[in-house]
Design an enzyme around this catalytic site. Sequence first.
Site, mmCIF file in Angstrom:
data_model
loop_
_atom_site.group_PDB
_atom_site.id
_atom_site.type_symbol
_atom_site.label_atom_id
_atom_site.label_comp_id
_atom_site.label_asym_id
_atom_site.label_seq_id
_atom_site.Cartn_x
_atom_site.Cartn_y
_atom_site.Cartn_z
ATOM 1 N N ASP A 192 57.499 3.081 62.692
ATOM 2 C CA ASP A 192 58.283 3.079 63.637
ATOM 3 C C ASP A 192 59.392 3.017 63.438
ATOM 4 O OD1 ASP A 192 58.017 2.174 66.953
ATOM 5 O OD2 ASP A 192 59.582 1.511 66.258
ATOM 6 N N ASN A 200 69.825 4.789 69.717
ATOM 7 C CA ASN A 200 70.597 5.803 70.706
ATOM 8 C C ASN A 200 71.807 5.665 71.716
ATOM 9 O OD1 ASN A 200 68.360 8.398 70.883
ATOM 10 N ND2 ASN A 200 67.059 6.209 71.861
ATOM 11 N N HIS A 205 71.663 10.407 72.596
ATOM 12 C CA HIS A 205 70.303 10.808 72.570
ATOM 13 C C HIS A 205 70.259 11.306 71.360
ATOM 14 C CE1 HIS A 205 66.502 11.624 74.279
ATOM 15 N NE2 HIS A 205 65.830 10.489 74.626
ATOM 16 N N ASP A 209 67.529 12.233 68.611
ATOM 17 C CA ASP A 209 65.881 13.456 68.362
ATOM 18 C C ASP A 209 66.833 13.933 67.198
ATOM 19 O OD1 ASP A 209 65.215 12.778 71.213
ATOM 20 O OD2 ASP A 209 66.339 15.065 71.822
ATOM 21 N N GLU A 235 59.107 7.313 69.247
ATOM 22 C CA GLU A 235 59.944 7.145 67.785
ATOM 23 C C GLU A 235 58.694 6.470 66.301
ATOM 24 O OE1 GLU A 235 59.516 4.016 68.899
ATOM 25 O OE2 GLU A 235 61.205 3.216 67.238
#
Length: 313
Positions: A192, A200, A205, A209, A235
Amino acid sequence: FTKPVSVPSLVDKLDELTRAHPQEAYRVLIVDDESHLAVYYSLILQRTGMVTQVVTDPFDLIPVMSEFNPDLILMDVYMPHCSGLELGTVIRQQPAYVGIPIVFLSTETDLNKQLDAMNLGGGDEFLTKPIQPDHLIMAVYSRAQRARTLRSLMATDSLTGLLNHTTTKEQLVQETLRAERSQSSLAFAMLDLDHFKSVNDTYGHATGDRVIKSLSRLLQQRLRRTDTIGRYGGEEFAVILPDTDGATACKIMNDIRQRFAQIRQQSEDEEFSATFSCGIAVYPTFSDVGSLKTAADKALYRAKHQGRNRVVL
Ligand code: GH3
Ligand code: MG
Ligand code: MG
Ligand code: MG
């Protein structure tokens, strides 16, 4: 066909394709009560490198399906005891088989009966006997190819190309069974990304990504072909390492953790680094899929709690 297909060259071309990727050969299940016909179709398809299995008794179909795992079913309509239409209906009732193309092949020339086979029998195409080999090859090949493509699109995650949540879970079930059969160990790791909300919030964002993609690429580079890598959630990632004990899994994941932390992540106007935490659980210490997942989750929670950017077994 406006342009006639030359059979020898088509056969050679397809055979070459399958030879290059033998494990990707299309698997065709042929159902016909006339065994000489079934064997004839089988030989035609085998010449293009496809793998075939013949079923002459309709009642054998369902058990053979789960063993053979076909990409396509080529099925006769008129058989004793059970028609192809009825069989098609039975196949379509199983959720796992909804996407498998069924091609009917019959002497039936009545259009209404042909339409029934597709409407009621779940067929995708109706071919009539006798059939030209090139026609048979192309009808089977193009449908099998499309079905494979669709299946792989449905199994993967579009951002990273990794296996999606559902497929990863299915894979964990399969790999745990395999470990049990071969009496070997297996490591399951949950990853994680750390403080990803703030990644973010700080960089946007789209940058987030790209970080997800960079971890996915690193995992693909560092792990073996036989390992499974899945995007488990937004994530979160899951990794299955067959034939691997806890200490080895920790070493591998720690190596990846360090390399990942060193990657210079790019945002619009600055560089930054990202980290992940990892929890590992091992079979047979945890002997079923449910407890493996719970144990890996707990280990991940401890990794977060102990300060993140670490691997916990
Ligand atoms: P922690 O270290 O405890 O894991 O902190 P965190 O902020 O990463 O924790 P949390 O799991 O609560 O937040 C995950 C965040 O990841 C929330 C969500 O906005 C973001 N996220 C999830 N999926 C995606 C995605 O596909 N792309 C991007 N850019 N962000 C995602
Ligand atoms: Mg028949
Ligand atoms: Mg999370
Ligand atoms: Mg997180």
